[in-house]
Design a protein around this motif. Structure first.
Motif, PDB file in Angstrom:
ATOM      1  N   PRO A 360       0.795  -1.236   0.000  1.00  0.00           N
ATOM      2  CA  PRO A 360       0.000   0.000   0.000  1.00  0.00           C
ATOM      3  C   PRO A 360       0.823   1.279   0.000  1.00  0.00           C
ATOM      4  O   PRO A 360       0.352   2.315  -0.480  1.00  0.00           O
ATOM      5  N   GLU A 361       2.067   1.225   0.513  1.00  0.00           N
ATOM      6  CA  GLU A 361       2.876   2.444   0.517  1.00  0.00           C
ATOM      7  C   GLU A 361       3.239   2.884  -0.905  1.00  0.00           C
ATOM      8  O   GLU A 361       3.654   4.019  -1.118  1.00  0.00           O
ATOM      9  N   ASP A 362       3.066   1.961  -1.870  1.00  0.00           N
ATOM     10  CA  ASP A 362       3.412   2.287  -3.262  1.00  0.00           C
ATOM     11  C   ASP A 362       2.184   2.616  -4.111  1.00  0.00           C
ATOM     12  O   ASP A 362       2.269   2.642  -5.338  1.00  0.00           O
ATOM     13  N   ARG A 363       1.060   2.885  -3.458  1.00  0.00           N
ATOM     14  CA  ARG A 363      -0.157   3.128  -4.242  1.00  0.00           C
ATOM     15  C   ARG A 363      -0.015   4.343  -5.171  1.00  0.00           C
ATOM     16  O   ARG A 363      -0.468   4.322  -6.308  1.00  0.00           O
ATOM     17  N   ALA A 364       0.615   5.392  -4.661  1.00  0.00           N
ATOM     18  CA  ALA A 364       0.775   6.584  -5.496  1.00  0.00           C
ATOM     19  C   ALA A 364       1.659   6.264  -6.700  1.00  0.00           C
ATOM     20  O   ALA A 364       1.382   6.702  -7.824  1.00  0.00           O
ATOM     21  N   LYS A 365       2.709   5.476  -6.465  1.00  0.00           N
ATOM     22  CA  LYS A 365       3.587   5.085  -7.574  1.00  0.00           C
ATOM     23  C   LYS A 365       2.816   4.266  -8.614  1.00  0.00           C
ATOM     24  O   LYS A 365       3.061   4.355  -9.812  1.00  0.00           O
ATOM     25  N   LEU A 366       1.878   3.482  -8.112  1.00  0.00           N
ATOM     26  CA  LEU A 366       1.078   2.656  -9.019  1.00  0.00           C
ATOM     27  C   LEU A 366       0.217   3.538  -9.926  1.00  0.00           C
ATOM     28  O   LEU A 366       0.104   3.294 -11.133  1.00  0.00           O
ATOM     29  N   VAL A 367      -0.388   4.569  -9.336  1.00  0.00           N
ATOM     30  CA  VAL A 367      -1.210   5.488 -10.141  1.00  0.00           C
ATOM     31  C   VAL A 367      -0.334   6.159 -11.197  1.00  0.00           C
ATOM     32  O   VAL A 367      -0.693   6.232 -12.376  1.00  0.00           O
ATOM     33  N   GLU A 368       0.858   6.608 -10.772  1.00  0.00           N
ATOM     34  CA  GLU A 368       1.753   7.270 -11.736  1.00  0.00           C
ATOM     35  C   GLU A 368       2.191   6.310 -12.834  1.00  0.00           C
ATOM     36  O   GLU A 368       2.266   6.696 -14.004  1.00  0.00           O
ATOM     37  N   ALA A 369       2.447   5.068 -12.454  1.00  0.00           N
ATOM     38  CA  ALA A 369       2.869   4.089 -13.454  1.00  0.00           C
ATOM     39  C   ALA A 369       1.750   3.834 -14.453  1.00  0.00           C
ATOM     40  O   ALA A 369       1.993   3.658 -15.653  1.00  0.00           O
ATOM     41  N   THR A 370       0.526   3.814 -13.969  1.00  0.00           N
ATOM     42  CA  THR A 370      -0.594   3.596 -14.886  1.00  0.00           C
ATOM     43  C   THR A 370      -0.725   4.807 -15.817  1.00  0.00           C
ATOM     44  O   THR A 370      -0.916   4.652 -17.024  1.00  0.00           O
ATOM     45  N   GLU A 371      -0.621   5.999 -15.238  1.00  0.00           N
ATOM     46  CA  GLU A 371      -0.744   7.219 -16.055  1.00  0.00           C
ATOM     47  C   GLU A 371       0.337   7.289 -17.127  1.00  0.00           C
ATOM     48  O   GLU A 371       0.133   7.878 -18.192  1.00  0.00           O
ATOM     49  N   ALA A 372       1.477   6.675 -16.840  1.00  0.00           N
ATOM     50  CA  ALA A 372       2.599   6.750 -17.777  1.00  0.00           C
ATOM     51  C   ALA A 372       2.434   5.807 -18.969  1.00  0.00           C
ATOM     52  O   ALA A 372       3.196   5.874 -19.931  1.00  0.00           O
ATOM     53  N   MET A 373       1.450   4.934 -18.892  1.00  0.00           N
ATOM     54  CA  MET A 373       1.259   3.991 -19.991  1.00  0.00           C
ATOM     55  C   MET A 373       0.697   4.712 -21.213  1.00  0.00           C
ATOM     56  O   MET A 373      -0.041   5.682 -21.083  1.00  0.00           O
ATOM     57  N   THR A 374       1.042   4.195 -22.379  1.00  0.00           N
ATOM     58  CA  THR A 374       0.542   4.846 -23.595  1.00  0.00           C
ATOM     59  C   THR A 374      -0.138   3.871 -24.550  1.00  0.00           C
ATOM     60  O   THR A 374      -1.193   4.179 -25.085  1.00  0.00           O
ATOM     61  N   GLU A 375       0.468   2.708 -24.740  1.00  0.00           N
ATOM     62  CA  GLU A 375      -0.099   1.798 -25.745  1.00  0.00           C
ATOM     63  C   GLU A 375      -0.176   0.380 -25.235  1.00  0.00           C
ATOM     64  O   GLU A 375       0.714  -0.083 -24.526  1.00  0.00           O
ATOM     65  N   PHE A 376      -1.235  -0.287 -25.623  1.00  0.00           N
ATOM     66  CA  PHE A 376      -1.385  -1.709 -25.312  1.00  0.00           C
ATOM     67  C   PHE A 376      -1.560  -2.440 -26.631  1.00  0.00           C
ATOM     68  O   PHE A 376      -2.588  -2.270 -27.293  1.00  0.00           O
ATOM     69  N   PRO A 377      -0.612  -3.268 -27.035  1.00  0.00           N
ATOM     70  CA  PRO A 377      -0.780  -3.984 -28.305  1.00  0.00           C
ATOM     71  C   PRO A 377      -1.773  -5.129 -28.161  1.00  0.00           C
ATOM     72  O   PRO A 377      -1.961  -5.658 -27.060  1.00  0.00           O
ATOM     73  N   GLU A 378      -2.409  -5.481 -29.266  1.00  0.00           N
ATOM     74  CA  GLU A 378      -3.309  -6.633 -29.258  1.00  0.00           C
ATOM     75  C   GLU A 378      -2.510  -7.872 -28.874  1.00  0.00           C
ATOM     76  O   GLU A 378      -1.351  -8.016 -29.260  1.00  0.00           O
ATOM     77  N   GLY A 379      -3.108  -8.736 -28.089  1.00  0.00           N
ATOM     78  CA  GLY A 379      -2.405  -9.952 -27.676  1.00  0.00           C
ATOM     79  C   GLY A 379      -3.225 -10.684 -26.645  1.00  0.00           C
ATOM     80  O   GLY A 379      -4.400 -10.363 -26.436  1.00  0.00           O
ATOM     81  N   ALA A 380      -2.601 -11.639 -25.995  1.00  0.00           N
ATOM     82  CA  ALA A 380      -3.325 -12.439 -25.002  1.00  0.00           C
ATOM     83  C   ALA A 380      -3.856 -11.558 -23.875  1.00  0.00           C
ATOM     84  O   ALA A 380      -4.911 -11.823 -23.309  1.00  0.00           O
TER      85      ALA A 380
END
Lengths: 434, 279
Positions: A360-380
Motif C-alpha cells: 500500500p505504501e506504493d499506491r501513489a507510484k502505481l497510479v503514476e505508473a498507470t498514467e505513464a502507460m501509452t499503448e497496449f498492443p493486441e495480444g493475449a
C-alpha cells in the motif's frame, strides 16, 4: 457477502520490476522474449490483494455475474504464469448491491478491513460516481470497468482510472463515420430520457454532423414507459436510420412495436448492444432486428476471423460460439463489456510491475505508473484489440465493432479505428496531488 | 452485528420468559414458522398404546381447526403477507415512478430506505384496514352483533395460504439463482478456500431463468401458486365462517366482503407478476 479466490498456483519465480514507465507494449513484448526476463526471487510471497467491487445483486447482477467469471479466468491465467511481481494474486469480492452508497462503504471496507492493495471492477456509473470520493480520500487506486464518460470528464479524481474499456463518448464518435457513409445521413435518435440516453444524444449528434450526417429528430422516451406506439409516429418519414439505445425490460416490446409500426419496411436500424446484453438475440419478438446493425465492444458470436488471442480468451472465460456459457446455452454473456475486466487486470499487473509495487505504501507510484502507460498492443492480455491510453484523462481508447444481425447471429461487418473515437481531452488528472 | 444483536436479545428474552413462552409468542420467526406449519398435510393422530400416531390431512384442514388468534397475532399474520406484497410492489416501475425514481437507473437500496419503510408500513396499514373492514362488514351482513375481533382472529388463518403463495411466487426466481450462490457458500463458510461439499466453485446456472420458454414456465408456476393459494384461502375462510355462524345463509353473507378482498388481492398478485420491475 464476500469470498476469496485462491490462487491456483504459487510460483517462486516471477518477473522482476522494470524501471521504465513508458510504452507498456514494448515492455510486454520484451517480457515475452526469452533472455530478457530476469527471474528473481520476489521480495515477498504475500499475495497481492485486489478488492473486487461486484454487482452481485441489484440491477447490475447479470453484468456482475459475467464480470466475476471473466475476472476469475484472468486471475487464474495471471497466477498460472507467475502472478504479479512473483506474488500470487488474490481476489476479494464484495457485493455492492449495485448501490451507490453501498459502493462507497465497500471501498472503505476494502481499505480498512480487507486491507486490499487496490479496488477494481465496478461497472454501473452511479456506483462509480458514489465510490470515487471514498477512493480519493483513502488514496486507494480504483480501476473501474464502467464505460461511462465520467472518468474522462475530469469529474472523478486522481485515484480513479479506466484503462480497460472505452467510454461512451468515444463509442458514439467511432460509429458515426460508418453510419453516415454506409447506412444513411438522415438520422432519428430514440433514447431513454436520462443520463445514459443523454450521453448518446450529446455525443453522437455532433459526431454525426462532423461526418455530414444530420440528426433530424431526437425522441426521448420516459424511463418508466412500457409501450411505445405513441412515440413512433414522431419519427420523420424521410428518416434513413433510426439510432436506438433503449434499455431495460421494455426493450423487447420496443422492438416488437417498431416492427409492427413499419410492417417489415421502414428506415434502417442502428443500435447499441447494451439494449440486449445478456439477452438472446433470437428471443421471440426480436425478429424485426434481422438485418439491423449494432455496436459491440467485443463480438458476442465467435467470428470467422477471430484471432488466436480472442479464441483463447473465450475459452478461458467459458464462452461457446454463440457467446453463451459453455455450461449453459441459455446464459448469454455480456460479451461487449466484460472483456474490460480481463484487460484491466493485465494493465494492473503491468503497472504494478512497472512501479515495482510492494504494498500500500506504493499506491501513489502505481497510479503514476498507470498514467505513464501509452499503448497496449493486441495480444493475449488485450484480446479485444490494440488500445491507446491517455494518462491525463485516465481513459483508454480502442476500436469498436459494428455487427449486423444475420440469421439470428451478430456478424462483424466493420471495425473502427482507434482514431475514430478520439476527442479533445477535457481534463488533466496528473496535475492533482497524489 | 445485527445478527448478534438479534441472537442476544432473544436469548435474554428466553431466559426471562422461558424458551417455550418466548418462542411461542415473542420470537417472530418461530411464531411465523408455527403459523405456516398449520398449512401442512401431516398432523398428529390419535395416541395408541402410548405411541403417537401420525395422520394425513387435507391442505388447510389444520387452519380450519386452529384457535382464533389474538389481535396482535392477527396483525402479525397480515404483516407477514403485507411485507412480501410490498417487496414485490417496491420493484415495479409503477411504484418507482410515483416517487420520481428512474427504474433504469435505480440508485440502490440505500437511497430508498425511507421510502421503503414508509411503503412497508403503508402496505401493512392498507391491508389491515381492508381485512378488518371486510370482516366487520361481513359480520354485520350475517347479522352478528358485537365484537368482531374473535371472527377476525379465526378468519385470519385463511390468509396463510395466500401468504405462502406470495412467498413462493415472489422468491422463486431468487431461490433458483441465489440458492446456487448459497450452495457455493456452504462449502466454504469461513471463506478460507475450503470445499466441504464440492460446491465451492459452483458455476451458477443463471440460464435456468433466461429465455422466453423459461420465462413462460416461471410465470405459469408463479401464477398457479397465486391462484391456488387464493382458492384454498377462500375454501378455508368459508369453512371457518360456517363454524362461526352455523348456517349456510349467514355464512354466505358474511363471506361476501372477504371474498371480494381475496379476488382483488389475486388480481393485485397477478399484476405484480406481470409488471415491469427495475430494482
Amino acid at each position: 457477502m464476500n469470498d476469496r479466490t485462491k490462487p491456483s498456483s504459487l510460483l517462486t519465480t516471477g518477473i522482476s520490476r522494470r524501471g521504465a514507465l513508458k510504452g507498456l507494449g514494448a515492455a510486454a513484448a520484451l517480457g515475452t522474449a526469452p533472455g530478457f526476463v530476469r527471474y528473481a526471487q520476489s521480495q515477498s510471497s504475500e499475495p497481492i490483494r485486489i478488492g473486487f467491487q461486484a454487482h452481485r445483486t441489484g440491477i447490475g447482477a447479470a453484468y456482475g455475474r459475467w464480470y466475476e467469471r471473466t475476472t476469475a479466468a484472468a486471475i487464474k491465467r495471471i497466477n498460472d504464469a507467475g502472478g504479479i511481481n512473483g506474488r500470487p494474486v488474490e481476489i476479494i469480492t464484495e457485493d455492492d448491491g449495485t448501490d451507490a452508497a453501498r459502493g462507497a462503504e465497500v471501498v472503505e471496507k476494502f481499505a480498512n478491513q480487507h486491507k486490499t492493495d487496490i479496488v477494481y471492477g465496478t461497472l454501473f456509473s452511479h456506483v462509480v460516481v458514489g465510490s470515487a470520493p471514498a477512493a480519493g480520500e483513502l488514496k486507494m487506486p480504483y480501476y473501474v470497468v464502467s464505460e461511462g464518460y465520467h472518468v474522462a470528464s475530469g469529474k472523478m479524481n486522481r485515484y480513479v482510472l479506466q484503462p480497460g474499456i472505452t467510454d461512451v463518448r468515444a463509442q458514439c464518435r467511432s460509429v458515426a463515420p460508418w453510419i453516415t457513409s454506409n447506412v444513411g445521413k438522415k438520422i432519428t435518435m430514440i433514447y431513454p430520457d436520462y443520463a445514459f440516453g443523454h450521453d448518446h444524444r450529446d455525443f453522437f449528434a455532433p459526431a454525426a454532423a462532423e461526418q455530414g450526417g444530420d440528426v433530424i429528430a431526437q425522441i426521448p422516451i420516459p424511463p418508466t414507459e412500457s409501450s411505445f406506439t405513441r412515440y413512433l409516429p414522431q419519427i420523420p418519414p424521410d428518416t434513413d436510420v433510426i439510432y436506438h439505445v433503449m434499455v431495460g425490460p421494455a426493450v423487447l416490446t420496443f422492438v416488437k412495436e417498431l416492427g409492427e409500426f413499419y410492417g417489415g419496411s421502414g428506415p434502417k436500424l442502428f443500435g447499441f448492444i447494451d439494449s440486449l446484453e445478456a439477452v438472446d438475440i433470437n428471443s421471440p419478438g426480436l425478429e424485426f432486428l434481422e438485418g439491423s446493425h449494432f455496436w459491440e465492444g467485443m463480438p458476442r458470436y465467435l467470428q470467422d476471423g477471430a484471432s488466436e488471442h480472442e479464441k483463447a480468451y473465450r475459452e478461458a472465460v467459458g464462452l461457446d460460439e454463440n457467446g453463451a456459457s459453455v455450461n449453459d446455452a441459455k446464459d448469454v454473456s455480456t460479451a461487449a463489456h466484460m472483456f474490460g475486466c480481463w484487460e484491466t487486470l493485465y494493465i494492473i499487473k503491468a503497472a504494478m510491475e512497472a512501479a515495482g509495487y510492494r504494498g500500500p505504501e506504493d499506491r501513489a507510484k502505481l497510479v503514476e505508473a498507470t498514467e505513464a502507460m501509452t499503448e497496449f498492443p493486441e495480444g493475449a492480455e488485450h484480446p479485444q484489440g490494440a488500445k491507446v491510453f491517455d494518462g491525463k484523462v485516465h481513459q483508454v481508447f480502442g476500436s469498436q465493432n459494428i455487427s449486423v444481425v444475420e440469421n439470428g447471429r451478430l456478424n462483424v461487418v466493420h471495425r473502427t479505428s482507434i482514431e475514430d473515437g478520439r476527442y479533445e481531452p477535457e481534463a488533466d488528472y496528473t496535475t492533482q496531488p497524489l | 452485528m445485527a445478527l448478534i444483536g438479534y441472537f442476544l436479545t432473544n436469548l435474554a428474552a428466553m431466559l426471562v420468559f422461558g424458551h417455550e413462552q418466548w418462542s411461542r409468542r415473542g420470537e417472530c420467526l418461530s411464531v411465523f414458522m408455527r403459523m405456516i406449519a398449520r398449512l401442512g398435510v401431516v398432523e398428529a393422530g390419535p395416541t395408541v398404546d402410548a405411541r403417537k400416531g401420525v395422520a394425513l390431512c387435507l391442505p388447510g384442514a389444520k387452519l380450519v381447526n386452529a384457535e382464533p388468534l389474538p389481535p396482535s397475532g392477527t396483525l402479525f399474520l397480515l404483516l407477514a403477507l403485507g411485507s412480501v406484497s410490498f417487496d414485490g410492489l417496491m420493484r415495479t416501475f409503477f411504484w418507482l415512478g410515483l416517487f420520481g425514481i428512474n427504474p433504469l437507473e435505480f440508485p440502490g437500496r440505500s437511497a430508498v430506505m425511507g421510502l421503503g419503510t414508509f411503503g412497508l408500513v403503508a402496505t401493512f396499514a392498507v391491508l389491515a384496514i381492508a381485512f378488518f373492514t371486510s370482516i366487520g362488514f361481513g359480520e354485520r351482513l350475517a347479522g352478528a352483533a358485537g365484537n368482531m375481533l374473535p371472527a377476525a382472529g379465526a378468519l385470519v388463518w385463511s390468509i396463510i395460504p395466500i401468504s405462502m403463495a406470495y412467498h413462493f411466487s415472489h422468491y422463486l426466481a431468487a431461490l433458483v439463482v441465489n440458492g446456487q450462490y448459497a450452495l457455493a457458500a456452504l462449502s466454504d463458510p469461513l471463506m478460507n478456500g475450503a470445499d466441504l461439499f464440492g460446491t465451492a466453485g459452483l458455476h451458477v446456472q443463471a440460464g435456468v431463468l433466461m429465455g422466453a420458454e423459461r420465462a413462460w414456465m416461471l410465470w405459469n408456476m408463479q401464477a398457479a401458486a397465486i391462484i391456488g393459494g387464493h382458492v384454498l384461502a377462500v375454501l378455508v375462510a368459508h369453512t371457518i365462517a360456517f363454524r362461526l355462524h352455523g348456517s349456510a345463509r349467514a355464512t354466505a353473507r358474511s363471506q361476501v366482503p372477504l371474498a371480494v378482498l381475496m379476488v382483488a388481492y389475486t388480481v393485485f398478485g397477478l399484476w405484480l407478476l406481470s409488471s415491469p420491475t427495475g430494482a
